[in-house]
Design a protein around this motif. Structure first.
Motif, PDB file in Angstrom:
ATOM      1  N   GLU A  57      41.888  25.183 -29.872  1.00 50.74           N
ATOM      2  CA  GLU A  57      42.416  23.822 -29.719  1.00 50.74           C
ATOM      3  C   GLU A  57      43.934  23.810 -29.922  1.00 50.74           C
ATOM      4  N   SER A  58      44.601  22.886 -29.269  1.00 49.79           N
ATOM      5  CA  SER A  58      46.040  22.748 -29.499  1.00 49.79           C
ATOM      6  C   SER A  58      46.319  21.994 -30.800  1.00 49.79           C
ATOM      7  N   LEU A  63      47.455  21.207 -40.555  1.00 54.35           N
ATOM      8  CA  LEU A  63      48.838  20.725 -40.545  1.00 54.35           C
ATOM      9  C   LEU A  63      48.974  19.360 -39.872  1.00 54.35           C
ATOM     10  N   ASN A  64      47.857  18.870 -39.312  1.00 51.84           N
ATOM     11  CA  ASN A  64      47.862  17.589 -38.601  1.00 51.84           C
ATOM     12  C   ASN A  64      48.957  17.558 -37.532  1.00 51.84           C
ATOM     13  N   LEU A  65      49.030  18.623 -36.772  1.00 51.02           N
ATOM     14  CA  LEU A  65      50.018  18.734 -35.696  1.00 51.02           C
ATOM     15  C   LEU A  65      49.312  19.206 -34.430  1.00 51.02           C
ATOM     16  N   ASP A  66      49.924  18.847 -33.281  1.00 49.36           N
ATOM     17  CA  ASP A  66      49.382  19.277 -32.001  1.00 49.36           C
ATOM     18  C   ASP A  66      50.464  20.035 -31.244  1.00 49.36           C
ATOM     19  N   LEU A  67      50.102  21.193 -30.728  1.00 48.33           N
ATOM     20  CA  LEU A  67      51.082  21.981 -29.960  1.00 48.33           C
ATOM     21  C   LEU A  67      51.656  21.183 -28.794  1.00 48.33           C
ATOM     22  N   GLU A  68      50.829  20.260 -28.265  1.00 49.19           N
ATOM     23  CA  GLU A  68      51.266  19.464 -27.109  1.00 49.19           C
ATOM     24  C   GLU A  68      52.487  18.598 -27.445  1.00 49.19           C
ATOM     25  N   PHE A 246      45.892  29.128 -47.019  1.00 54.28           N
ATOM     26  CA  PHE A 246      46.526  28.894 -48.322  1.00 54.28           C
ATOM     27  C   PHE A 246      48.025  29.242 -48.252  1.00 54.28           C
ATOM     28  N   VAL A 247      48.339  30.372 -47.624  1.00 52.94           N
ATOM     29  CA  VAL A 247      49.742  30.790 -47.489  1.00 52.94           C
ATOM     30  C   VAL A 247      50.524  29.747 -46.675  1.00 52.94           C
ATOM     31  N   ILE A 248      49.921  29.286 -45.592  1.00 59.74           N
ATOM     32  CA  ILE A 248      50.568  28.262 -44.757  1.00 59.74           C
ATOM     33  C   ILE A 248      50.829  26.997 -45.570  1.00 59.74           C
ATOM     34  N   ASP A 249      49.858  26.642 -46.409  1.00 60.74           N
ATOM     35  CA  ASP A 249      50.005  25.448 -47.235  1.00 60.74           C
ATOM     36  C   ASP A 249      51.197  25.573 -48.185  1.00 60.74           C
ATOM     37  N   VAL A 250      51.396  26.769 -48.726  1.00 61.91           N
ATOM     38  CA  VAL A 250      52.553  27.011 -49.603  1.00 61.91           C
ATOM     39  C   VAL A 250      53.852  26.962 -48.787  1.00 61.91           C
ATOM     40  N   LEU A 251      53.826  27.604 -47.619  1.00 63.70           N
ATOM     41  CA  LEU A 251      55.060  27.772 -46.840  1.00 63.70           C
ATOM     42  C   LEU A 251      55.530  26.499 -46.140  1.00 63.70           C
ATOM     43  N   ALA A 278      44.411  36.152 -34.157  1.00 58.57           N
ATOM     44  CA  ALA A 278      45.862  36.305 -33.985  1.00 58.57           C
ATOM     45  C   ALA A 278      46.450  35.099 -33.255  1.00 58.57           C
ATOM     46  N   ALA A 279      45.729  34.585 -32.254  1.00 55.40           N
ATOM     47  CA  ALA A 279      46.211  33.408 -31.512  1.00 55.40           C
ATOM     48  C   ALA A 279      46.257  32.185 -32.418  1.00 55.40           C
ATOM     49  N   LYS A 280      45.249  32.065 -33.279  1.00 58.81           N
ATOM     50  CA  LYS A 280      45.229  30.919 -34.197  1.00 58.81           C
ATOM     51  C   LYS A 280      46.360  31.030 -35.228  1.00 58.81           C
ATOM     52  N   ALA A 281      46.618  32.252 -35.684  1.00 59.16           N
ATOM     53  CA  ALA A 281      47.749  32.470 -36.599  1.00 59.16           C
ATOM     54  C   ALA A 281      49.065  32.135 -35.900  1.00 59.16           C
ATOM     55  N   THR A 282      49.146  32.471 -34.611  1.00 64.43           N
ATOM     56  CA  THR A 282      50.345  32.151 -33.826  1.00 64.43           C
ATOM     57  C   THR A 282      50.546  30.636 -33.759  1.00 64.43           C
ATOM     58  N   ARG A 283      49.451  29.911 -33.537  1.00 60.49           N
ATOM     59  CA  ARG A 283      49.529  28.440 -33.513  1.00 60.49           C
ATOM     60  C   ARG A 283      50.097  27.911 -34.833  1.00 60.49           C
ATOM     61  N   SER A 284      49.570  28.432 -35.951  1.00 62.11           N
ATOM     62  CA  SER A 284      50.074  27.999 -37.269  1.00 62.11           C
ATOM     63  C   SER A 284      51.559  28.303 -37.425  1.00 62.11           C
ATOM     64  N   MET A 285      51.962  29.473 -36.971  1.00 61.01           N
ATOM     65  CA  MET A 285      53.372  29.891 -37.115  1.00 61.01           C
ATOM     66  C   MET A 285      54.297  29.012 -36.280  1.00 61.01           C
ATOM     67  N   ILE A 286      53.885  28.692 -35.051  1.00 57.08           N
ATOM     68  CA  ILE A 286      54.700  27.821 -34.195  1.00 57.08           C
ATOM     69  C   ILE A 286      54.905  26.481 -34.915  1.00 57.08           C
ATOM     70  N   MET A 287      53.830  25.964 -35.481  1.00 58.86           N
ATOM     71  CA  MET A 287      53.904  24.672 -36.169  1.00 58.86           C
ATOM     72  C   MET A 287      54.790  24.746 -37.409  1.00 58.86           C
ATOM     73  N   LEU A 288      54.604  25.816 -38.168  1.00 57.92           N
ATOM     74  CA  LEU A 288      55.399  26.021 -39.382  1.00 57.92           C
ATOM     75  C   LEU A 288      56.894  26.081 -39.042  1.00 57.92           C
ATOM     76  N   LEU A 289      57.221  26.806 -37.990  1.00 59.90           N
ATOM     77  CA  LEU A 289      58.623  26.929 -37.580  1.00 59.90           C
ATOM     78  C   LEU A 289      59.163  25.597 -37.067  1.00 59.90           C
ATOM     79  N   SER A 290      58.297  24.814 -36.441  1.00 59.15           N
ATOM     80  CA  SER A 290      58.766  23.549 -35.861  1.00 59.15           C
ATOM     81  C   SER A 290      59.030  22.485 -36.923  1.00 59.15           C
ATOM     82  N   ILE A 291      58.369  22.582 -38.069  1.00 57.89           N
ATOM     83  CA  ILE A 291      58.549  21.536 -39.101  1.00 57.89           C
ATOM     84  C   ILE A 291      59.565  21.933 -40.157  1.00 57.89           C
ATOM     85  N   SER A 292      59.931  23.209 -40.245  1.00 58.06           N
ATOM     86  CA  SER A 292      60.821  23.593 -41.347  1.00 58.06           C
ATOM     87  C   SER A 292      62.250  23.788 -40.871  1.00 58.06           C
TER      88      SER A 292
END
Ligand SMILES: [Mn+2]
Length: 292
Positions: A57-58, A63-68, A246-251, A278-292
């Motif tokens: 899913e996007s 993180l309550n975010l959508d890649l779209e 958990f790591v994403i929640d901290v970061l 790996a794709a799901k981790a990539t989604r999390s990373m894109i979101m993390l980078l976009s909010i910080s």
């Protein structure tokens, strides 16, 4: 930009664009596994992450975010020579600088871990006080390995040399030489985990660094081989998706200025679940980078 070119054939990461106009995150693959010491195949990682990305899913409930709703770019895969690592690392450095020049944050999809060295070289030009958080099964602190100082087993040693802050935190390391493990403990770089789960020590250790630029490097062998067998040097005793959450929640409270996800060797996992993780981790990373 004349020294680098991208191959844009094949899949594009879900919800990304090829155009980099106003993008906040720039994703690119580095299909290189030239120094692999055990099981090869990480060169196929970036394309497979993109192939399977359409199967998740996007929207991310955590993180309550959508890649779209994020403007991010998939530049394609870097055209790399399949020889010694130094020219590849050099190209990664140029790409990293290029993406920062667009006022976007770089996300590298490996490929083997040695590529991170170029990403750090590029990042410290923009963020000299950068610190690194490494999620990995292995210390990667060897001085040289199999005749090369740029072998994937030397990644963190090279990063330490070029990093002005000399500040690296290492989470999940459960394999290395006696000297490597001792060094991490002596320098207080190793963040402890208890019974295979990360703890609030991660939050506490990073607390004094809130607001400082942090680069996140995720070697996928950080995960347990039971959930991610598709990697070159799997190491039992690793982590589950819940631990990554958990790591994403901290970061999410930190200033993440760049990241990479490396060492997916998709053909070593016939089930394909490694690539999906790996794709799901990539989604999390894109979101993390976009909010910080
Ligand atoms: Mn590694």
């Amino acid at each position: 930009m004349n020294k680098i070119s991208f191959n844009c054939e094949g899949s594009i990461f879900m919800a990304s664009k090829r155009s980099h106009k106003n993008c906040s995150v720039g994703l690119y693959g580095v299909p290189y596994d030239g120094t692999t010491s055990f099981r090869p195949g990480a060169r196929f990682g970036p394309s497979e992450i993109k192939n399977v990305s359409s199967g998740i899913e996007s929207y991310c409930p955590q993180l309550n975010l959508d890649l779209e709703s994020i403007n991010f770019t998939d530049f394609g895969n870097l055209e790399v020579p399949h020889g010694a690592p130094e020219p590849v690392i050099e190209q990664v450095k140029y790409v990293t600088e290029y993406i920062y020049s667009l006022e976007a944050k770089p996300l590298l999809l490996g490929g083997e871990h040695s590529t991170t060295i170029g990403a750090i070289e590029g990042a410290i030009k923009h963020f000299p006080n950068l610190i690194i958080l490494q999620l990995d099964a292995h210390a990667d602190l060897r001085e040289e390995w199999l005749g090369s100082k740029y072998n994937h087993a030397c990644t963190m040693r090279r990063c330490l040399e070029i990093l002005p802050s000399k500040t690296i935190f290492q989470l999940g390391i459960r394999s290395g030489t006696k000297e490597e493990i001792q060094e991490m403990k002596n320098k207080k770089r190793l963040i402890n985990h208890i019974f295979g789960r990360p703890t609030d020590e991660l939050r506490e250790v990073l607390k004094p660094h809130i607001g400082k630029p942090i680069y996140l490097t995720l070697d996928l062998d950080w995960f347990d081989p039971s959930v991610l067998p598709g990697t070159g040097t799997p190491e039992p005793g690793g982590f589950l998706w819940q631990d990554f959450s958990f790591v994403i929640d901290v970061l999410k409270n930190h200033n993440i200025i760049g990241a990479d996800i490396v060492e997916l060797a998709p053909q070593l996992d016939q089930s394909g679940i490694s690539s999906i993780l790996a794709a799901k981790a990539t989604r999390s990373m894109i979101m993390l980078l976009s909010i910080s």
